[in-house]
Design an enzyme around this catalytic site. Structure first.
Site, PDB file in Angstrom:
ATOM      1  N   HIS A 203       0.801  -1.232   0.000  1.00 12.14           N
ATOM      2  CA  HIS A 203       0.000   0.000   0.000  1.00 12.14           C
ATOM      3  C   HIS A 203       0.831   1.278   0.000  1.00 12.14           C
ATOM      4  O   HIS A 203       0.276   2.370  -0.016  1.00 12.14           O
ATOM      5  CB  HIS A 203      -0.987   0.023   1.166  1.00 12.14           C
ATOM      6  CG  HIS A 203      -0.329   0.199   2.512  1.00 12.14           C
ATOM      7  ND1 HIS A 203       0.167  -0.855   3.228  1.00 12.14           N
ATOM      8  CD2 HIS A 203      -0.076   1.301   3.262  1.00 12.14           C
ATOM      9  CE1 HIS A 203       0.677  -0.413   4.362  1.00 12.14           C
ATOM     10  NE2 HIS A 203       0.556   0.895   4.409  1.00 12.14           N
TER      11      HIS A 203
HETATM   12  C1  UD1 Z   1      -2.665   5.391   5.555  1.00 11.72           C
HETATM   13  C2  UD1 Z   1      -1.445   6.040   6.184  1.00 11.72           C
HETATM   14  C3  UD1 Z   1      -0.263   5.078   6.128  1.00 11.72           C
HETATM   15  C4  UD1 Z   1      -0.613   3.736   6.739  1.00 11.72           C
HETATM   16  C5  UD1 Z   1      -1.875   3.193   6.102  1.00 11.72           C
HETATM   17  C6  UD1 Z   1      -2.296   1.936   6.809  1.00 11.72           C
HETATM   18  C7  UD1 Z   1      -1.123   8.465   6.007  1.00 11.72           C
HETATM   19  C8  UD1 Z   1      -0.449   9.533   5.259  1.00 11.72           C
HETATM   20  N1  UD1 Z   1      -1.058   7.240   5.468  1.00 11.72           N
HETATM   21  O1  UD1 Z   1      -2.369   5.181   4.180  1.00 11.72           O
HETATM   22  O2  UD1 Z   1       0.814   5.630   6.851  1.00 11.72           O
HETATM   23  O3  UD1 Z   1       0.455   2.850   6.532  1.00 11.72           O
HETATM   24  O4  UD1 Z   1      -2.936   4.160   6.204  1.00 11.72           O
HETATM   25  O5  UD1 Z   1      -3.169   1.165   6.051  1.00 11.72           O
HETATM   26  O6  UD1 Z   1      -1.696   8.716   7.023  1.00 11.72           O
HETATM   27  N2  UD1 Z   1      -9.656   4.256   1.258  1.00 11.72           N
HETATM   28  C9  UD1 Z   1     -10.823   3.551   1.165  1.00 11.72           C
HETATM   29  N3  UD1 Z   1     -11.405   3.128   2.327  1.00 11.72           N
HETATM   30  C10 UD1 Z   1     -10.876   3.375   3.558  1.00 11.72           C
HETATM   31  C11 UD1 Z   1      -9.700   4.114   3.629  1.00 11.72           C
HETATM   32  C12 UD1 Z   1      -9.081   4.547   2.469  1.00 11.72           C
HETATM   33  O7  UD1 Z   1     -11.335   3.305   0.085  1.00 11.72           O
HETATM   34  O8  UD1 Z   1     -11.465   2.951   4.561  1.00 11.72           O
HETATM   35  C13 UD1 Z   1      -8.984   4.673  -0.008  1.00 11.72           C
HETATM   36  C14 UD1 Z   1      -9.367   6.073  -0.465  1.00 11.72           C
HETATM   37  O9  UD1 Z   1      -9.424   6.063  -1.848  1.00 11.72           O
HETATM   38  C15 UD1 Z   1      -8.180   6.887  -0.002  1.00 11.72           C
HETATM   39  C16 UD1 Z   1      -7.021   5.903  -0.129  1.00 11.72           C
HETATM   40  O10 UD1 Z   1      -7.572   4.645   0.198  1.00 11.72           O
HETATM   41  O11 UD1 Z   1      -8.001   8.036  -0.767  1.00 11.72           O
HETATM   42  C17 UD1 Z   1      -5.861   6.217   0.792  1.00 11.72           C
HETATM   43  O12 UD1 Z   1      -6.275   6.345   2.154  1.00 11.72           O
HETATM   44  P1  UD1 Z   1      -5.410   7.230   3.200  1.00 11.72           P
HETATM   45  O13 UD1 Z   1      -5.951   7.056   4.566  1.00 11.72           O
HETATM   46  O14 UD1 Z   1      -5.267   8.608   2.687  1.00 11.72           O
HETATM   47  O15 UD1 Z   1      -3.985   6.606   3.086  1.00 11.72           O
HETATM   48  P2  UD1 Z   1      -3.526   5.092   3.138  1.00 11.72           P
HETATM   49  O16 UD1 Z   1      -2.883   4.767   1.837  1.00 11.72           O
HETATM   50  O17 UD1 Z   1      -4.659   4.255   3.601  1.00 11.72           O
HETATM   51  N1  UDP Z   2      -3.609  -6.336   8.604  1.00  9.26           N
HETATM   52  C1  UDP Z   2      -4.823  -7.025   8.653  1.00  9.26           C
HETATM   53  N2  UDP Z   2      -5.429  -7.372   7.481  1.00  9.26           N
HETATM   54  C2  UDP Z   2      -4.881  -7.110   6.260  1.00  9.26           C
HETATM   55  C3  UDP Z   2      -3.632  -6.425   6.221  1.00  9.26           C
HETATM   56  C4  UDP Z   2      -3.036  -6.033   7.412  1.00  9.26           C
HETATM   57  O1  UDP Z   2      -5.323  -7.334   9.730  1.00  9.26           O
HETATM   58  O2  UDP Z   2      -5.485  -7.471   5.242  1.00  9.26           O
HETATM   59  C5  UDP Z   2      -2.995  -5.900   9.879  1.00  9.26           C
HETATM   60  C6  UDP Z   2      -1.581  -6.348  10.117  1.00  9.26           C
HETATM   61  O3  UDP Z   2      -1.539  -7.607  10.747  1.00  9.26           O
HETATM   62  C7  UDP Z   2      -1.052  -5.247  11.023  1.00  9.26           C
HETATM   63  C8  UDP Z   2      -1.761  -4.014  10.518  1.00  9.26           C
HETATM   64  O4  UDP Z   2      -2.917  -4.488   9.825  1.00  9.26           O
HETATM   65  O5  UDP Z   2      -1.436  -5.499  12.368  1.00  9.26           O
HETATM   66  C9  UDP Z   2      -0.846  -3.258   9.573  1.00  9.26           C
HETATM   67  O6  UDP Z   2      -1.563  -2.271   8.922  1.00  9.26           O
HETATM   68  P1  UDP Z   2      -1.088  -1.632   7.538  1.00  9.26           P
HETATM   69  O7  UDP Z   2      -0.204  -2.570   6.807  1.00  9.26           O
HETATM   70  O8  UDP Z   2      -2.317  -1.143   6.857  1.00  9.26           O
HETATM   71  O9  UDP Z   2      -0.305  -0.324   8.019  1.00  9.26           O
HETATM   72  P2  UDP Z   2       1.216   0.018   8.387  1.00  9.26           P
HETATM   73  O10 UDP Z   2       1.633  -0.882   9.496  1.00  9.26           O
HETATM   74  O11 UDP Z   2       2.037  -0.126   7.151  1.00  9.26           O
HETATM   75  O12 UDP Z   2       1.149   1.451   8.797  1.00  9.26           O
END
Ligand code: UD1
Ligand code: UDP
Length: 366
Positions: free
Chosen positions: A206
């Site tokens: 991601h």
């Molecule tokens: C965010 C965090 C990242 C973290 C990740 C965990 C920031 C800058 N990024 O990234 O550090 O590792 O979460 O997963 O805070 N979206 C959905 N449904 C949701 C949430 C998001 O469809 O419930 C889609 C939307 O199109 C959105 C995109 O995902 O624009 C990105 O979501 P966003 O929260 O901005 O950043 P992440 O890539 O999820």
């Molecule tokens: N995780 C989960 N389901 C998934 C992918 C990740 O439960 O399909 C859990 C994973 O075990 C960890 C957390 O989500 O506990 C990590 O989140 P993510 O990778 O979104 O964020 P990051 O740690 O990179 O910020």
């Protein structure tokens, strides 16, 4: 003491759950409220985690949703400022490095409300990562810096943060894994997906650097095609990645990978069960790098750098970037039985939330 504990995105829920549970053991002393900013909002990214982790409904939900960095940060700040003014907390606890973490810290700094940052001091030294900016700003403003690995203290000292603010408490994400283990073990996910233990690869992706442009994704898919000839691959697709695969018109390239199942983001119990039984994990997730080190499962980290170097120096992770040839080379080594073994870092033991609460009692009084 009145406390606000903030979470917004998937990994945050895993980190706040043990802290909130620990506060509940001492209700005379601590009156915590769980604030959900709404940065993540799909059931698969939010509600399923609240359910599995026993968090229940948030006490306060800001419902900010998605947006550009500025828009999302601003919405969290507007919503959270009202909450802080209404609630008058004695301390706010933020975790990790997402936009919600930084936005809430900034609000508190301006209102003179103390902040404790859990997972302070991690640095990738790569300011192209949005999380690195969030970490630097949060740590500069927080009053208590609670760290998960020893090098974090050096980074914070180097940035001029005084030693007495820094406390090494360990990795709270591992607390959730340890606490939930009996339920994780019961997950039927391997049968549901038709997988055999230790005979599949688990993939998560991601990071914007991997998924927001065509070239890295294509090279990763090229490597997956080679790995897929040897064993099945399970790919729970993050919503950002899902959106980008569609926008970049890469669905065909993904579905052409042999033995690859792509599924919706998995609930916590199912995901950890899959992680624990994987032959190999490929990921760019921060949390997954840590969990694979704890579970002693070989992990190829699809990034050029990491803010969690202990997972490489002590744990099971190898940094491979998004270069297809490097991924194929290292994956082949692991599948041929030469995977890296590691040891569990200090204080990744399931008792971090206890240490956090002990620090709060000592330092802030509680
Ligand atoms: C965010 C965090 C990242 C973290 C990740 C965990 C920031 C800058 N990024 O990234 O550090 O590792 O979460 O997963 O805070 N979206 C959905 N449904 C949701 C949430 C998001 O469809 O419930 C889609 C939307 O199109 C959105 C995109 O995902 O624009 C990105 O979501 P966003 O929260 O901005 O950043 P992440 O890539 O999820
Ligand atoms: N995780 C989960 N389901 C998934 C992918 C990740 O439960 O399909 C859990 C994973 O075990 C960890 C957390 O989500 O506990 C990590 O989140 P993510 O990778 O979104 O964020 P990051 O740690 O990179 O910020």
């Amino acid at each position: 003491m009145k406390l606000l504990v903030v979470a917004g995105a998937r990994p945050n829920f895993v980190k706040v759950a043990p802290i909130l549970a620990e506060f509940k053991r001492d209700p005379d002393r601590f009156q915590p409220k769980f604030v959900h900013t709404g940065q993540h909002y799909d059931d698969r990214m939010s509600k399923s985690f609240l359910d599995d982790l026993g968090l229940g409904e948030p006490d306060i939900a800001l419902g900010v949703g998605s947006g550009s960095h500025a828009v999302q940060t601003a919405r969290v700040m507007e919503g959270f400022e009202r909450v802080v003014l209404d609630e008058q907390p004695g301390l706010v606890i933020v975790v990790g490095d997402v936009n919600s973490t930084m936005a809430c810290t900034l609000v508190c700094a301006k209102l003179w409300v103390p902040v404790a940052h859990v997972e302070a001091g991690l640095r990738s030294f790569d300011r192209r990562m949005p999380e690195e900016i969030n970490r630097i700003v949060t740590d500069a403003l927080a009053d208590l810096l609670l760290t998960s690995s020893p090098e974090a203290r050096d980074h914070l000292r180097h940035e001029g943060i005084s030693d007495e603010k820094i406390h090494f408490v360990g990795n709270v994400m591992i607390d959730s894994l340890v606490r939930c283990w009996p339920l994780i073990e019961q997950s039927p996910i391997l049968d549901d997906l038709g997988l055999q233990p230790h005979a599949y690869t688990l993939l998560t992706l991601h990071r914007p650097s991997n998924v927001d442009t065509d070239a890295p994704l294509r090279d990763i898919f090229r490597a997956l095609a080679v790995i897929g000839h040897r064993l099945p691959i399970v790919f729970p697709v993050h919503p950002r990645t899902q959106k980008m695969i569609e926008q970049l018109q890469l669905t065909g390239a993904l579905t052409a990978i042999p033995q690859l199942q792509y599924v919706e983001p998995l609930r916590y119990f199912d995901f950890i069960k899959l992680e624990s039984q994987s032959r190999l994990v490929l990921t760019d997730s921060g949390g997954v790098q840590e969990e694979t080190t704890f579970l002693d499962v070989p992990c190829l980290t699809l990034r050029e750098n990491t803010e969690r170097p202990i997972t490489v120096t002590q744990g099971t992770s190898t940094l491979v970037g998004s270069n297809g040839d490097a991924i194929i080379r290292e994956a082949t080594r692991i599948l041929d039985g030469q995977g890296k073994r590691g040891t569990r870092p200090e204080y990744w033991d399931g008792h971090t939330a206890e240490r956090i609460v002990a620090v709060l009692k000592r330092v802030v009084g509680g």
